[in-house]
Design a protein around this motif. Structure first.
Motif, PDB file in Angstrom:
ATOM      1  N   TRP A  93       0.845  -1.195   0.000  1.00 15.93           N
ATOM      2  CA  TRP A  93       0.000   0.000   0.000  1.00 15.93           C
ATOM      3  C   TRP A  93       0.877   1.240   0.000  1.00 15.93           C
ATOM      4  CZ3 TRP A  93      -5.333   0.488   2.368  1.00 15.93           C
ATOM      5  CH2 TRP A  93      -6.063  -0.681   2.193  1.00 15.93           C
ATOM      6  N   ASP A  94       1.937   1.188   0.767  1.00 17.08           N
ATOM      7  CA  ASP A  94       2.844   2.323   0.900  1.00 17.08           C
ATOM      8  C   ASP A  94       4.226   1.775   1.223  1.00 17.08           C
ATOM      9  OD1 ASP A  94       3.356   5.202   1.073  1.00 17.08           O
ATOM     10  OD2 ASP A  94       3.743   4.814   3.182  1.00 17.08           O
ATOM     11  N   GLY A  95       5.256   2.269   0.496  1.00 20.38           N
ATOM     12  CA  GLY A  95       6.607   1.871   0.827  1.00 20.38           C
ATOM     13  C   GLY A  95       7.398   1.218  -0.294  1.00 20.38           C
ATOM     14  N   TRP A  96       6.971   1.397  -1.539  1.00 21.96           N
ATOM     15  CA  TRP A  96       7.710   0.798  -2.655  1.00 21.96           C
ATOM     16  C   TRP A  96       9.182   1.210  -2.658  1.00 21.96           C
ATOM     17  CZ3 TRP A  96       6.189  -2.905  -6.074  1.00 21.96           C
ATOM     18  CH2 TRP A  96       4.839  -3.233  -6.083  1.00 21.96           C
ATOM     19  N   HIS A  97       9.470   2.497  -2.434  1.00 15.81           N
ATOM     20  CA  HIS A  97      10.865   2.949  -2.425  1.00 15.81           C
ATOM     21  C   HIS A  97      11.633   2.323  -1.270  1.00 15.81           C
ATOM     22  CE1 HIS A  97       9.124   6.439  -4.763  1.00 15.81           C
ATOM     23  NE2 HIS A  97      10.042   5.942  -5.578  1.00 15.81           N
ATOM     24  N   ARG A  98      10.998   2.234  -0.104  1.00 16.38           N
ATOM     25  CA  ARG A  98      11.666   1.633   1.057  1.00 16.38           C
ATOM     26  C   ARG A  98      11.957   0.155   0.818  1.00 16.38           C
ATOM     27  NH1 ARG A  98       7.290   3.615   5.082  1.00 16.38           N
ATOM     28  NH2 ARG A  98       6.349   4.201   3.101  1.00 16.38           N
ATOM     29  N   VAL A  99      11.011  -0.549   0.216  1.00 18.04           N
ATOM     30  CA  VAL A  99      11.233  -1.966  -0.092  1.00 18.04           C
ATOM     31  C   VAL A  99      12.385  -2.101  -1.088  1.00 18.04           C
ATOM     32  CG1 VAL A  99      10.244  -4.022  -1.183  1.00 18.04           C
ATOM     33  CG2 VAL A  99       8.871  -2.675   0.435  1.00 18.04           C
ATOM     34  N   ALA A 100      12.360  -1.314  -2.159  1.00 21.21           N
ATOM     35  CA  ALA A 100      13.420  -1.388  -3.168  1.00 21.21           C
ATOM     36  C   ALA A 100      14.782  -1.078  -2.560  1.00 21.21           C
ATOM     37  CB  ALA A 100      13.118  -0.436  -4.324  1.00 21.21           C
ATOM     38  N   ALA A 101      14.847  -0.076  -1.692  1.00 23.26           N
ATOM     39  CA  ALA A 101      16.114   0.278  -1.052  1.00 23.26           C
ATOM     40  C   ALA A 101      16.589  -0.837  -0.134  1.00 23.26           C
ATOM     41  CB  ALA A 101      15.971   1.584  -0.283  1.00 23.26           C
ATOM     42  N   ALA A 102      15.656  -1.469   0.573  1.00 16.71           N
ATOM     43  CA  ALA A 102      16.034  -2.587   1.448  1.00 16.71           C
ATOM     44  C   ALA A 102      16.583  -3.744   0.630  1.00 16.71           C
ATOM     45  CB  ALA A 102      14.828  -3.035   2.271  1.00 16.71           C
ATOM     46  N   ILE A 103      15.914  -4.061  -0.470  1.00 12.62           N
ATOM     47  CA  ILE A 103      16.371  -5.158  -1.331  1.00 12.62           C
ATOM     48  C   ILE A 103      17.713  -4.810  -1.964  1.00 12.62           C
ATOM     49  CG2 ILE A 103      15.869  -6.412  -3.456  1.00 12.62           C
ATOM     50  CD1 ILE A 103      12.858  -6.231  -2.607  1.00 12.62           C
ATOM     51  N   ALA A 104      17.831  -3.609  -2.525  1.00 13.49           N
ATOM     52  CA  ALA A 104      19.078  -3.189  -3.171  1.00 13.49           C
ATOM     53  C   ALA A 104      20.230  -3.131  -2.176  1.00 13.49           C
ATOM     54  CB  ALA A 104      18.896  -1.831  -3.847  1.00 13.49           C
ATOM     55  N   GLY A 105      19.924  -2.766  -0.938  1.00 12.17           N
ATOM     56  CA  GLY A 105      20.958  -2.671   0.086  1.00 12.17           C
ATOM     57  C   GLY A 105      21.290  -3.983   0.771  1.00 12.17           C
ATOM     58  N   GLY A 106      20.636  -5.059   0.362  1.00  8.27           N
ATOM     59  CA  GLY A 106      20.934  -6.364   0.947  1.00  8.27           C
ATOM     60  C   GLY A 106      20.368  -6.565   2.343  1.00  8.27           C
ATOM     61  N   ARG A 107      19.403  -5.740   2.719  1.00  8.30           N
ATOM     62  CA  ARG A 107      18.793  -5.908   4.035  1.00  8.30           C
ATOM     63  C   ARG A 107      17.889  -7.142   4.023  1.00  8.30           C
ATOM     64  NH1 ARG A 107      17.921  -0.165   3.193  1.00  8.30           N
ATOM     65  NH2 ARG A 107      19.361   1.017   4.465  1.00  8.30           N
ATOM     66  N   GLU A 108      17.808  -7.799   5.136  1.00 11.26           N
ATOM     67  CA  GLU A 108      16.962  -8.989   5.234  1.00 11.26           C
ATOM     68  C   GLU A 108      15.569  -8.666   5.741  1.00 11.26           C
ATOM     69  OE1 GLU A 108      18.946 -12.058   7.421  1.00 11.26           O
ATOM     70  OE2 GLU A 108      20.691 -12.012   6.100  1.00 11.26           O
ATOM     71  N   THR A 109      15.443  -7.566   6.502  1.00  9.75           N
ATOM     72  CA  THR A 109      14.145  -7.237   7.088  1.00  9.75           C
ATOM     73  C   THR A 109      13.832  -5.759   6.920  1.00  9.75           C
ATOM     74  OG1 THR A 109      15.056  -6.783   9.293  1.00  9.75           O
ATOM     75  CG2 THR A 109      14.370  -9.070   8.831  1.00  9.75           C
ATOM     76  N   ILE A 110      12.548  -5.450   7.114  1.00  8.25           N
ATOM     77  CA  ILE A 110      12.056  -4.085   7.043  1.00  8.25           C
ATOM     78  C   ILE A 110      10.857  -3.992   7.982  1.00  8.25           C
ATOM     79  CG2 ILE A 110      10.523  -4.585   5.094  1.00  8.25           C
ATOM     80  CD1 ILE A 110      11.239  -1.798   3.966  1.00  8.25           C
ATOM     81  N   PRO A 111      10.672  -2.861   8.678  1.00  6.02           N
ATOM     82  CA  PRO A 111       9.480  -2.756   9.527  1.00  6.02           C
ATOM     83  C   PRO A 111       8.213  -2.659   8.675  1.00  6.02           C
ATOM     84  CG  PRO A 111      10.755  -0.702   9.589  1.00  6.02           C
ATOM     85  CD  PRO A 111      11.541  -1.691   8.786  1.00  6.02           C
ATOM     86  N   ALA A 112       7.151  -3.318   9.131  1.00  2.41           N
ATOM     87  CA  ALA A 112       5.915  -3.345   8.336  1.00  2.41           C
ATOM     88  C   ALA A 112       4.671  -3.364   9.213  1.00  2.41           C
ATOM     89  CB  ALA A 112       5.910  -4.558   7.418  1.00  2.41           C
ATOM     90  N   TYR A 113       3.638  -2.674   8.735  1.00  2.00           N
ATOM     91  CA  TYR A 113       2.276  -2.837   9.243  1.00  2.00           C
ATOM     92  C   TYR A 113       1.579  -3.740   8.244  1.00  2.00           C
ATOM     93  CZ  TYR A 113       3.064   1.397  12.085  1.00  2.00           C
ATOM     94  OH  TYR A 113       3.548   2.330  12.967  1.00  2.00           O
ATOM     95  N   ILE A 114       0.926  -4.774   8.728  1.00  2.00           N
ATOM     96  CA  ILE A 114       0.290  -5.754   7.848  1.00  2.00           C
ATOM     97  C   ILE A 114      -1.173  -5.885   8.212  1.00  2.00           C
ATOM     98  CG2 ILE A 114       0.348  -8.130   6.999  1.00  2.00           C
ATOM     99  CD1 ILE A 114       3.327  -8.022   8.333  1.00  2.00           C
ATOM    100  N   GLY A 115      -2.027  -5.677   7.217  1.00  2.00           N
ATOM    101  CA  GLY A 115      -3.462  -5.797   7.423  1.00  2.00           C
ATOM    102  C   GLY A 115      -4.015  -7.040   6.761  1.00  2.00           C
ATOM    103  N   GLN A 116      -4.972  -7.667   7.471  1.00  2.00           N
ATOM    104  CA  GLN A 116      -5.647  -8.840   6.947  1.00  2.00           C
ATOM    105  C   GLN A 116      -7.133  -8.733   7.233  1.00  2.00           C
ATOM    106  OE1 GLN A 116      -3.777 -12.771   7.524  1.00  2.00           O
ATOM    107  NE2 GLN A 116      -2.422 -11.715   8.966  1.00  2.00           N
ATOM    108  N   ILE A 117      -7.927  -9.326   6.367  1.00  5.73           N
ATOM    109  CA  ILE A 117      -9.365  -9.358   6.588  1.00  5.73           C
ATOM    110  C   ILE A 117      -9.655 -10.234   7.789  1.00  5.73           C
ATOM    111  CG2 ILE A 117     -11.574 -10.080   5.596  1.00  5.73           C
ATOM    112  CD1 ILE A 117     -10.312  -9.497   2.817  1.00  5.73           C
TER     113      ILE A 117
END
Length: 119
Positions: A93-117
């Protein structure tokens, strides 16, 4: 966390889109160490994420400034991304740049809010 999701409706997902959930009637959790491996498959490969980020930097550096992208690539990501989890798949929903930077930087984790029905 529902409030955070309400603020970004329409940024990447709209009501009716696959992956959209009603933020108010959904259950939200915070995972400070969400595995980025869960999101690599939203593009074809890690390399595709890296190439996408480089194009974004080229296209938007005048608007956001290079310091924004440098910070994402070089410093810990502090603001959680916002995801929905629907039918076994994650949606950003929000955070495409943060995800891409985490992946490009070799990070294994990222903080996330996760919603489910709520079932």
């Amino acid at each position: 966390m529902a409030q955070e999701a309400l603020l970004v409706i329409g940024d990447n997902l709209y009501p009716g889109d696959e992956g959209f959930i009603d933020p108010v009637s959904s259950e939200w959790t915070h995972n400070p160490e969400f595995s980025v491996d869960e999101l690599i498959g939203l593009m074809d490969s890690k390399e595709q994420w890296e190439a996408w980020l480089e194009r974004e930097i080229e296209d938007y550096q005048d608007i956001r400034g290079l310091a924004y992208y440098h910070d994402l690539k070089c410093n810990p990501i502090r603001n959680p991304i916002i995801l929905s989890y629907v039918n076994g798949k994650y949606y950003i929903w929000d955070g495409w740049h943060r995800v891409a930077a985490a992946i490009a930087g070799g990070r294994e984790t990222i903080p996330a809010y996760i919603g489910q029905i709520i079932q």
